[in-house]
Design a protein around this motif. Structure first.
Motif, PDB file in Angstrom:
ATOM      1  N   GLN A 102     -11.617   7.678  -5.406  1.00 38.85           N
ATOM      2  CA  GLN A 102     -10.681   7.111  -6.687  1.00 38.85           C
ATOM      3  C   GLN A 102      -9.743   6.824  -6.221  1.00 38.85           C
ATOM      4  O   GLN A 102      -8.917   8.462  -6.038  1.00 38.85           O
ATOM      5  N   ALA A 103      -8.642   6.037  -6.388  1.00 41.54           N
ATOM      6  CA  ALA A 103      -7.100   6.753  -6.552  1.00 41.54           C
ATOM      7  C   ALA A 103      -6.715   7.637  -7.921  1.00 41.54           C
ATOM      8  O   ALA A 103      -7.495   7.599  -8.903  1.00 41.54           O
ATOM      9  N   SER A 148      -9.353   1.693  -5.397  1.00 42.89           N
ATOM     10  CA  SER A 148      -8.190   1.431  -6.407  1.00 42.89           C
ATOM     11  C   SER A 148      -8.735   1.218  -7.896  1.00 42.89           C
ATOM     12  O   SER A 148      -9.847   1.506  -7.845  1.00 42.89           O
ATOM     13  N   LYS A 189      -3.571   8.130  -2.519  1.00 40.75           N
ATOM     14  CA  LYS A 189      -3.632   7.396  -3.426  1.00 40.75           C
ATOM     15  C   LYS A 189      -4.215   5.656  -2.154  1.00 40.75           C
ATOM     16  O   LYS A 189      -4.360   6.360  -1.078  1.00 40.75           O
ATOM     17  N   THR A 190      -4.023   4.322  -2.637  1.00 40.93           N
ATOM     18  CA  THR A 190      -4.396   3.820  -1.987  1.00 40.93           C
ATOM     19  C   THR A 190      -4.585   3.655  -0.134  1.00 40.93           C
ATOM     20  O   THR A 190      -4.522   3.710   0.956  1.00 40.93           O
ATOM     21  N   THR A 197      -5.803   5.847   2.648  1.00 38.34           N
ATOM     22  CA  THR A 197      -6.081   5.498   3.460  1.00 38.34           C
ATOM     23  C   THR A 197      -6.456   5.479   5.058  1.00 38.34           C
ATOM     24  O   THR A 197      -5.274   5.054   5.479  1.00 38.34           O
ATOM     25  N   ASN A 208      -4.242  13.545  -5.972  1.00 34.44           N
ATOM     26  CA  ASN A 208      -3.060  12.698  -6.393  1.00 34.44           C
ATOM     27  C   ASN A 208      -3.076  11.262  -4.941  1.00 34.44           C
ATOM     28  O   ASN A 208      -2.456  11.387  -4.951  1.00 34.44           O
ATOM     29  N   VAL A 225      -9.676   5.828   0.069  1.00 31.72           N
ATOM     30  CA  VAL A 225      -8.678   5.497  -1.336  1.00 31.72           C
ATOM     31  C   VAL A 225      -8.913   4.564  -1.794  1.00 31.72           C
ATOM     32  O   VAL A 225      -8.719   3.434  -1.818  1.00 31.72           O
TER      33      VAL A 225
END
Length: 123
Positions: free
Chosen positions: A13-14, A123, A86-87, A90, A84, A121
């Motif tokens: 997950q993000a 959201s 983030k999408t 990906t 950390n 990743v």
């Protein structure tokens, strides 16, 4: 023959973290090693690279401060610590061995590639 094998990808997950590994058979030698990311809709993009004695590390602007590249020459392995997430991170991540004397951000400077490991990743 030099072979690069990536591992450590997955679905996260993000905000989560992942560490990718790249094991190089035949040793790291004096070559820089880089990580690149590719998605179905974008060209292969530079992520990070580390010189042979780890004194020179470069990062793409969008990962600076979140990703860390390191190498363990005794284990013939290069790592990419990703925090950390983030999408937009990906993609399929490839490690690559640079041509002799090269430690840059362009994929044409790398001549040995692994098969990649998928990072997704959500959201």
């Amino acid at each position: 023959q030099v072979q690069l094998v990536e591992s450590g990808g997955g679905l996260v997950q993000a905000g989560d973290s992942l560490t990718l590994s790249c094991e190089i058979s035949g040793g790291l030698g004096n070559y820089a090693i880089g990580w690149f990311r590719q998605t179905p809709t974008k060209q292969r993009a530079f992520v990070a690279t580390v010189s042979r004695i780890s004194s020179d590390r470069k990062y793409a602007d969008d990962v600076k401060g979140r990703f860390t590249i390191s190498r363990d020459n005794a284990r013939n392995t290069v790592y990419l610590q990703m925090n950390n997430l983030k999408t937009e991170n990906t993609g399929r991540y490839y490690c690559a061995r640079a041509k002799a004397g090269y430690n840059g951000i362009y994929d044409r400077g790398y001549d040995r590639w692994g098969q990649g490991t998928q990072v997704t990743v959500s959201s």
